[in-house]
Design an enzyme around this catalytic site. Structure first.
Site, PDB file in Angstrom:
ATOM      1  N   ASP A 263       4.192   0.392  11.696  1.00 15.30           N
ATOM      2  CA  ASP A 263       2.823  -0.047  11.118  1.00 15.30           C
ATOM      3  C   ASP A 263       2.525  -1.784  11.674  1.00 15.30           C
ATOM      4  OD1 ASP A 263       2.450   2.308  10.197  1.00 15.30           O
ATOM      5  OD2 ASP A 263       2.965   1.692   8.167  1.00 15.30           O
TER       6      ASP A 263
ATOM      7  N   ASP B 276      -4.869   7.871   9.171  1.00 19.99           N
ATOM      8  CA  ASP B 276      -5.404   7.402  10.425  1.00 19.99           C
ATOM      9  C   ASP B 276      -5.254   8.571  11.362  1.00 19.99           C
ATOM     10  OD1 ASP B 276      -6.168   4.803  10.154  1.00 19.99           O
ATOM     11  OD2 ASP B 276      -4.064   3.921  10.273  1.00 19.99           O
TER      12      ASP B 276
ATOM     13  N   MET C 120       6.855   6.792  17.575  1.00 22.11           N
ATOM     14  CA  MET C 120       6.103   7.799  16.628  1.00 22.11           C
ATOM     15  C   MET C 120       5.139   8.136  16.754  1.00 22.11           C
ATOM     16  SD  MET C 120       7.835   6.350  13.072  1.00 22.11           S
ATOM     17  CE  MET C 120       9.530   5.811  13.094  1.00 22.11           C
TER      18      MET C 120
ATOM     19  N   LYS D  93       0.813  -1.026   0.063  1.00 26.12           N
ATOM     20  CA  LYS D  93      -0.020  -0.071   0.050  1.00 26.12           C
ATOM     21  C   LYS D  93       0.922   1.304  -0.066  1.00 26.12           C
ATOM     22  CE  LYS D  93      -2.260   2.416   3.585  1.00 26.12           C
ATOM     23  NZ  LYS D  93      -1.454   3.096   4.532  1.00 26.12           N
ATOM     24  N   ASN D  94       1.760   1.420   0.765  1.00 29.94           N
ATOM     25  CA  ASN D  94       2.531   2.688   1.134  1.00 29.94           C
ATOM     26  C   ASN D  94       3.522   2.921  -0.192  1.00 29.94           C
ATOM     27  OD1 ASN D  94       1.296   3.314   3.323  1.00 29.94           O
ATOM     28  ND2 ASN D  94       2.798   2.481   4.555  1.00 29.94           N
TER      29      ASN D  94
ATOM     30  N   ARG E 279      -3.976  10.038   3.474  1.00 24.94           N
ATOM     31  CA  ARG E 279      -2.643  10.513   3.670  1.00 24.94           C
ATOM     32  C   ARG E 279      -1.659  10.531   2.380  1.00 24.94           C
ATOM     33  NH1 ARG E 279      -0.515  13.419   7.797  1.00 24.94           N
ATOM     34  NH2 ARG E 279       1.868  13.097   7.792  1.00 24.94           N
TER      35      ARG E 279
HETATM   36  C1  LIG Z   1       1.248   6.387   3.600  1.00 24.39           C
HETATM   37  C2  LIG Z   1       2.243   6.416   4.151  1.00 24.39           C
HETATM   38  O1  LIG Z   1       3.376   5.822   3.774  1.00 24.39           O
HETATM   39  N1  LIG Z   1       1.984   6.111   5.491  1.00 24.39           N
HETATM   40  C3  LIG Z   1       3.248   5.727   6.350  1.00 24.39           C
HETATM   41  C4  LIG Z   1       4.170   6.898   6.449  1.00 24.39           C
HETATM   42  O2  LIG Z   1       3.499   7.860   6.891  1.00 24.39           O
HETATM   43  P1  LIG Z   1       4.136   9.286   7.286  1.00 24.39           P
HETATM   44  O3  LIG Z   1       5.054   9.601   6.007  1.00 24.39           O
HETATM   45  O4  LIG Z   1       2.966  10.358   7.379  1.00 24.39           O
HETATM   46  O5  LIG Z   1       4.883   9.531   8.385  1.00 24.39           O
HETATM   47  P2  LIG Z   1       6.194   9.999   8.632  1.00 24.39           P
HETATM   48  O6  LIG Z   1       7.325   9.248   8.668  1.00 24.39           O
HETATM   49  O7  LIG Z   1       6.330  11.302   8.230  1.00 24.39           O
HETATM   50  O8  LIG Z   1       6.225  10.207  10.404  1.00 24.39           O
HETATM   51  C5  LIG Z   1       5.418   9.288  11.201  1.00 24.39           C
HETATM   52  C6  LIG Z   1       5.333   9.721  12.818  1.00 24.39           C
HETATM   53  O9  LIG Z   1       6.590   9.307  13.320  1.00 24.39           O
HETATM   54  C7  LIG Z   1       7.349  10.749  13.774  1.00 24.39           C
HETATM   55  N2  LIG Z   1       8.642  10.433  13.525  1.00 24.39           N
HETATM   56  C8  LIG Z   1       9.180  10.218  11.875  1.00 24.39           C
HETATM   57  C9  LIG Z   1      10.439  10.060  11.786  1.00 24.39           C
HETATM   58  C10 LIG Z   1      11.528  10.389  12.873  1.00 24.39           C
HETATM   59  O10 LIG Z   1      12.742   9.867  12.614  1.00 24.39           O
HETATM   60  N3  LIG Z   1      10.935  10.651  14.065  1.00 24.39           N
HETATM   61  C11 LIG Z   1       9.612  10.547  14.347  1.00 24.39           C
HETATM   62  O11 LIG Z   1       9.281  10.822  15.694  1.00 24.39           O
HETATM   63  C12 LIG Z   1       6.632  11.835  13.105  1.00 24.39           C
HETATM   64  O12 LIG Z   1       6.404  12.902  13.719  1.00 24.39           O
HETATM   65  C13 LIG Z   1       5.394  11.340  12.895  1.00 24.39           C
HETATM   66  O13 LIG Z   1       4.426  11.427  13.801  1.00 24.39           O
HETATM   67  O14 LIG Z   1       5.133   6.396   7.545  1.00 24.39           O
HETATM   68  C14 LIG Z   1       4.783   6.191   8.576  1.00 24.39           C
HETATM   69  C15 LIG Z   1       6.046   5.766   9.572  1.00 24.39           C
HETATM   70  O15 LIG Z   1       6.843   4.540   9.197  1.00 24.39           O
HETATM   71  C16 LIG Z   1       3.713   5.046   8.441  1.00 24.39           C
HETATM   72  O16 LIG Z   1       3.306   4.585   9.948  1.00 24.39           O
HETATM   73  C17 LIG Z   1       2.858   5.130   7.756  1.00 24.39           C
HETATM   74  O17 LIG Z   1       2.131   3.973   7.454  1.00 24.39           O
HETATM   75  C1  LIG Z   2      -0.601   4.644   9.167  1.00 32.08           C
HETATM   76  C2  LIG Z   2      -0.939   4.015   8.100  1.00 32.08           C
HETATM   77  O1  LIG Z   2      -1.312   4.488   7.032  1.00 32.08           O
HETATM   78  P1  LIG Z   2      -1.632   6.229   6.631  1.00 32.08           P
HETATM   79  O2  LIG Z   2      -0.365   6.770   6.767  1.00 32.08           O
HETATM   80  O3  LIG Z   2      -2.243   6.200   5.203  1.00 32.08           O
HETATM   81  O4  LIG Z   2      -2.518   6.616   7.602  1.00 32.08           O
HETATM   82  C3  LIG Z   2      -0.543   2.560   8.041  1.00 32.08           C
HETATM   83  O5  LIG Z   2      -0.519   2.236   6.709  1.00 32.08           O
HETATM   84  O6  LIG Z   2      -0.327   1.893   8.868  1.00 32.08           O
END
Ligand SMILES: CC(=O)N[C@H]1[C@@H](OP(=O)(O)OP(=O)(O)OC[C@H]2O[C@@H](n3ccc(=O)[nH]c3=O)[C@H](O)[C@@H]2O)O[C@H](CO)[C@@H](O)[C@@H]1O
Ligand SMILES: C=C(OP(=O)(O)O)C(=O)O
Length: 441
Positions: free
Chosen positions: A319, A121, A341, A22-23, A97
């Protein structure tokens, strides 16, 4: 609204093939906007989030042809930038997202982009600073309209730059990479995320003519090119689905073979399940999980309680933490689950506690699981799925539990898991889709 009715306590048996990731799909589909040439993508999962993004691409003017169940071609020749102004864009763009990742390619190719605050989510704060600070470093200007919850980004000429990301954001890195591939000069992204999703994206972009090096590391160097061409791309199997199936097999004492998993791309995932005491074997490119009554959680070398925590790749993906948590409830031993996270992803444990699991939620980020070694089974209850991964964890709990469970709000699960009820029935699960709303309390 649909719900799943599950009669638990039945051992499953057979083979299951994971869907495309998915991602990864959300990144790869966004990248079709970078060229007017034809891109063919296969192993696309037929799930809600992905279908919403495909529909959004169509609304933007991309010509889309479905070749077969999981393969499409895309040609982004005539993009309609006026679509940004429409109400349809406001509702559809905010529906998932992954839609945030159309911004980087549109900015790179057309010098402007817009996006409503994206959905996804509700698992804690989900800021987008990394994305927009990155675009700014490349010379773009962005305005966030707080009232309309809308981002507008403009840049006539993107210019390569050194960018040190404030956090290794997965979608943020993808977005900045897609903006930088057509920028003038060299961009260096340090503290880049490097999940397999991103490695796949960068490899595809290079096949389209981009010049990206450092793939798989946290230091990416991108030499901008003038134009990108077409290519073909196949999505990896979904590693989160694979982990979910390993957990499901252990919880339900089932003998399951997970087919064609691309084992070498799974990083630490199999090892983390092994730390819970779960037996699994690599057989060629399949994972074989034997039926196992008991599994015992390891301790650290000094005998202290194991911690399983999430981290950016090559760490353990957040995840899969909800899945690990539910599987630990029936193991022998204790584990501390540390979700670093997201601050609202562990609240679903109250449902597992209602089912009889022994869990202490220490704070929003940490839960201690006291595994009961199958001394008794969880009991079936009615529950609502709060997010995609908690939803699947509850589904796994329900499959292992004694009696009947009902899971409401399964749209959450179906955002990311393709035909899950049909595929589980093929393994012998008793799972029925019914039309029912969650009871109001
Ligand atoms: C559509 C998609 O691809 N979604 C994925 C993507 O979301 P997404 O790209 O939105 O998530 P991010 O990697 O930006 O960050 C996820 C969360 O982790 C925190 N954060 C991130 C990096 C870090 O070094 N430290 C930290 O604390 C961020 O503040 C945030 O709250 O990556 C997440 C983290 O693997 C996954 O849960 C999601 O499924
Ligand atoms: C958090 C997830 O998805 P999304 O970033 O699309 O909300 C996920 O795939 O677990």
């Amino acid at each position: 609204m649909n719900a799943f009715e599950i009669t638990g306590g039945i051992k499953l048996k057979g083979e299951i093939t994971p869907q495309g990731a998915k991602n990864e799909a959300l990144q790869i589909l966004s990248a079709v906007l970078l060229t007017e040439k034809k891109i063919t993508i296969s192993n696309i999962p037929d799930i809600k989030d992905v279908n919403k993004l495909i529909e959004l691409l169509g609304d933007l003017g991309v010509t889309i042809e479905r070749i077969n169940k999981d393969t499409y071609t895309f040609e982004a020749k005539n993009i309609d930038l006026n679509f940004f102004e429409s109400d349809a864009f406001k509702s559809k763009g905010g529906g998932l997202r992954g839609s945030i990742m159309i911004v980087g390619p549109l900015l790179a190719r057309f010098g402007k982009a817009a996006i409503p605050k994206p959905g996804g989510d509700k698992i804690g704060r989900r800021r987008l600073d990394t994305h927009f600070i990155g675009f700014e470093k490349l010379g773009a200007k962005f305005v966030y309209d707080n009232k309309k919850a809308f981002f507008n980004v403009d840049a006539t000429n993107l210019q390569g730059a050194y960018i040190l990301l404030d956090e290794a954001s997965v979608t943020g890195t993808a977005n900045i990479v897609m903006a930088a591939v057509l920028a003038k000069g060299t961009t260096t992204i340090y503290n880049a995320a490097c999940e397999p999703y991103l490695q796949q994206l960068c490899k595809m972009l290079n096949r389209m003519g981009a010049k990206i090096s450092g793939i798989g590391s946290n230091l990416l160097t991108i030499e901008g090119v003038k134009v990108l061409g077409g290519t073909e791309h196949r999505m990896l199997p979904d590693m989160i689905e694979i982990g979910s199936f390993i957990g499901m097999a252990a919880m339900t004492e089932s003998e399951i073979t997970i087919k064609n998993v691309c084992y070498d791309e799974l990083g630490v995932i199999p090892e983390v399940f092994k730390k819970l005491g779960i037996k699994l074997e690599r057989r060629g490119d399949d994972i074989y999980v034997p039926s196992q009554k008991h599994y015992e959680i390891e301790t650290f070398i000094d005998g202290s309680i194991l911690t399983i925590a999430d981290a950016p790749w090559p760490g353990f993906t957040p995840d899969l933490l909800s899945i690990v948590l539910v599987v630990a409830t029936q193991a022998k031993g204790n584990v501390l689950i540390h979700q670093k996270m997201f601050e609202s992803r562990l609240f679903f444990v109250d449902k597992l506690i209602d089912m009889g699991a022994q869990i202490i939620l220490c704070d929003p980020h940490r839960a201690t699981v006291n595994g009961i070694d199958k001394k008794y089974k969880l009991r079936g209850i009615s529950m609502t799925s709060p997010d995609i991964r908690a939803g699947v964890s509850l589904l796994i709990a329900a499959l292992s539990a004694e009696g009947k469970s009902t899971i409401y709000n399964i749209e959450q699960i179906e955002r990311g898991y393709q035909d899950i009820d049909t595929r589980l029935r093929a393994l012998g699960a008793q799972i029925k889709r019914v039309n029912a709303d969650a009871p109001s309390h």
